[in-house]
Design a protein around this motif. Structure first.
Motif, PDB file in Angstrom:
ATOM      1  N   GLY A   1     -11.461   3.315   6.644  1.00 26.98           N
ATOM      2  CA  GLY A   1     -12.701   2.749   6.135  1.00 26.98           C
ATOM      3  C   GLY A   1     -12.701   1.234   6.200  1.00 26.98           C
ATOM      4  O   GLY A   1     -11.832   0.604   6.806  1.00 26.98           O
ATOM      5  N   ARG A   2     -13.691   0.639   5.580  1.00 27.09           N
ATOM      6  CA  ARG A   2     -13.730  -0.823   5.528  1.00 27.09           C
ATOM      7  C   ARG A   2     -12.615  -1.379   4.665  1.00 27.09           C
ATOM      8  O   ARG A   2     -12.154  -2.501   4.872  1.00 27.09           O
ATOM      9  N   GLU A   3     -12.198  -0.561   3.679  1.00 25.15           N
ATOM     10  CA  GLU A   3     -11.092  -0.998   2.824  1.00 25.15           C
ATOM     11  C   GLU A   3      -9.798  -1.148   3.613  1.00 25.15           C
ATOM     12  O   GLU A   3      -8.911  -1.916   3.220  1.00 25.15           O
ATOM     13  N   GLY A   4      -9.657  -0.400   4.709  1.00 28.63           N
ATOM     14  CA  GLY A   4      -8.411  -0.392   5.456  1.00 28.63           C
ATOM     15  C   GLY A   4      -8.024  -1.741   6.005  1.00 28.63           C
ATOM     16  O   GLY A   4      -6.853  -2.136   5.958  1.00 28.63           O
TER      17      GLY A   4
ATOM     18  N   THR B   1       0.873  -1.170   0.000  1.00 29.65           N
ATOM     19  CA  THR B   1       0.000   0.000   0.000  1.00 29.65           C
ATOM     20  C   THR B   1       0.906   1.214   0.000  1.00 29.65           C
ATOM     21  O   THR B   1       1.841   1.285   0.793  1.00 29.65           O
TER      22      THR B   1
ATOM     23  N   GLU C   1       0.923   5.507  -0.067  1.00 30.53           N
ATOM     24  CA  GLU C   1       0.279   6.822  -0.047  1.00 30.53           C
ATOM     25  C   GLU C   1       1.378   7.825  -0.300  1.00 30.53           C
ATOM     26  O   GLU C   1       2.224   8.073   0.571  1.00 30.53           O
TER      27      GLU C   1
ATOM     28  N   PRO D   1     -12.268   5.653   3.152  1.00 25.32           N
ATOM     29  CA  PRO D   1     -11.046   5.180   2.479  1.00 25.32           C
ATOM     30  C   PRO D   1     -10.164   6.338   2.045  1.00 25.32           C
ATOM     31  O   PRO D   1     -10.601   7.230   1.316  1.00 25.32           O
TER      32      PRO D   1
ATOM     33  N   ARG E   1      -5.873   1.684  -0.352  1.00 19.05           N
ATOM     34  CA  ARG E   1      -6.574   2.621   0.516  1.00 19.05           C
ATOM     35  C   ARG E   1      -6.322   2.283   1.981  1.00 19.05           C
ATOM     36  O   ARG E   1      -6.142   1.114   2.339  1.00 19.05           O
ATOM     37  N   GLU E   2      -6.299   3.334   2.811  1.00 15.64           N
ATOM     38  CA  GLU E   2      -6.194   3.178   4.255  1.00 15.64           C
ATOM     39  C   GLU E   2      -7.429   3.791   4.886  1.00 15.64           C
ATOM     40  O   GLU E   2      -7.986   4.762   4.372  1.00 15.64           O
TER      41      GLU E   2
END
Length: 491
Positions: free
Chosen positions: A472-475, A260, A262, A458, A469-470
């Motif tokens: 949210g539910r995606e995290g 991941t 960013e 996200p 993505r970091e």
């Protein structure tokens, strides 16, 4: 441990050292240390242990040894530890905020807000820990069943930046632990102490030994190479510059490590002709000045419709000129120092380049006399398209303004960048705002709002601003592997 007069939690590292490895506070294996300085004064805060490759490998051993036990720990227990850590961070908000001010320099107001934001990642992922689901269903052809399970990806390694020393750590640590993964963390060399305080709080909350290993260091390539070169490390997450991210992606590819990223930003801030100008100015101050502008999602380029350009420039310029600059703990200060002198030099060079190409300084605040890495809040107007400041991440309290009349032309200019992290749009017409938002090439868009970040949402970018993505539910999904089992099922 006492740090420059600040009681850094009773559970903070003792005199043995600052490497938190296998649940113990240790010195670096080779005894090396490096200095951490206060950016408001340039004064030495203290010397910190500098982990090396031997420490990096020992941390992998500790994390790998702890992995099986944590993987089998009931999600409810993981959740309880994370929630207890959230409560401890809230309890120690003032201490943590003062620590952030000391080593990062940001104003106390921003530092306290960061602690609250950072703590929320523990609360959010404490709730998500118990919601990792499995699936069971019929095969369409009949005769057997599909079982789909989610498992922890394994040992995870993180590299975090200096601009949010608490939040960038917790945004990675919380979902990894919630998913059942042990963690290796290398905080930025400029701001290691906040990460160590977070480690102390997690230990106090009951996190078993070896599940969080924090290695401060000023020799990052040696530590990170040791991690990415070990096949036991299965997940790597980095927040930082695009240039460094590209190098790390190459290293991660060698062992096909799940990543991941960013990375850098160059966020446009669009003010439409029908915008509420006062609201747009408040949003611009939030988007530009939070954390002194040293924020990856900070508004970097302002596109203001010609019909409201004069009003916006006057009001925004007045707000920027009124910003009080100084050491972050002084009363009324809302803009602290930049992280170091190199950061100030880069900002100055971007301003000088823009002025040399025809831009004008419309507003500028002051800076305090004496030491420290300060730069005034500045508004530039008539900024030409070839100015570097429109193409490079400013990472400071400078706002370059340009005007537009044609929406399509503005969007072409706004999207003419390799980055795509964040964008902002102000318009009273929600339909227009959404139309522009959907055409902006960015992973996140603030509509009539200058603050974007939320642990329940996200966070991430497109193009060269990152992968994955970091939050949210995606995290939490970023730390899970999917396993499919075909189960024979004869009636």
């Amino acid at each position: 441990m006492n740090l420059a007069g600040i009681d850094l939690l009773a559970k903070a590292p003792p005199a043995e050292g600052d490497v938190f490895l296998g649940g113990r506070w240790l010195a670096a294996a080779d005894g090396r240390t490096y200095p951490v300085h206060d950016p408001a004064t340039g004064d030495l805060i203290r010397h910190v242990s500098s982990a090396g490759p031997d420490d990096a490998r020992a941390a992998i051993d500790a994390a790998h040894s702890a992995a099986a036990g944590w993987r089998s720990t009931p999600p409810r227990r993981r959740s309880e530890i994370l929630h207890d850590t959230f409560a401890l961070m809230r309890e120690h908000t003032d201490t943590l905020a003062r620590l952030i001010v000391l080593e990062n320099g940001k104003a106390y107001r921003d530092a306290a807000a960061e602690v609250g934001y950072a703590a929320e990642f523990f609360r959010w992922f404490a709730e998500e820990a118990v919601r990792v689901g499995s699936a069971f269903g019929d095969a369409p052809a009949g005769g057997y069943r599909h079982v789909v399970r989610k498992h922890p990806v394994g040992v995870t390694a993180f590299v975090t930046p200096w601009n949010f020393p608490a939040a960038m750590a917790t945004r990675k640590i919380a979902p990894a632990l919630a998913a059942g993964c042990p963690v290796l963390l290398k905080p930025a060399p400029e701001t290691p102490l906040t990460a160590l305080a977070v480690a102390a709080l997690l230990a106090e909350a009951g996190l078993p030994d070896g599940l969080l290993n924090v290695l401060p260091t000023d020799r990052a390539p040696e530590v990170v190479s040791a991690w990415l070169g070990d096949e036991r490390v299965r997940k790597f997450s980095f927040t930082g510059s695009t240039a460094t991210g590209k190098v790390l992606l190459e290293q991660a590819a060698e062992n096909v490590v799940n990543v991941t990223m960013e990375l850098g930003g160059n966020a446009p801030f669009v003010v439409c002709a029908d915008a509420d100008v006062d609201a747009a100015v408040r949003g611009a101050m939030d988007a530009k000045m939070r954390g002194g502008g040293e924020v990856c999602i900070a508004a970097n380029r302002f596109y203001v419709h010609a019909d409201v350009a004069a009003e916006f420039t006057e009001k925004f310029g007045a707000a920027m000129a009124a910003v009080r600059v100084g050491p972050g703990l002084e009363d009324g200060v809302t803009l602290g120092p930049m992280i170091n002198e190199g950061a100030v030099d880069k900002i100055r060079s971007l301003v000088d380049d823009a002025v040399a190409r025809g831009a004008r300084i419309a507003a500028r605040g002051g800076t305090p006399d004496g030491p420290g890495h300060f730069h005034p809040a500045t508004v530039l107007v008539d900024v030409p398209d070839d100015a570097r400041i429109l193409h490079e991440e400013v990472f400071g309290p400078v706002a370059p303004l340009t005007t537009f009349t044609d929406e399509n032309e503005m969007l072409a200019r706004a999207n003419a960048t390799v980055h795509g992290l964040a964008s902002y749009v102000y318009s009273r017409d929600v339909g227009r705002a959404l139309r522009i938002a959907e055409r902006l090439e960015a992973g996140m868009v603030g509509v009539n709002r200058g603050l974007l970040s939320d642990p329940a949402a996200p966070f991430g970018g497109v193009k060269q601003s990152g992968l994955g993505r970091e939050g949210g539910r995606e995290g939490i999904e970023a730390f899970l592997e999917t396993q499919y089992i075909a189960l024979d099922w004869t009636d």
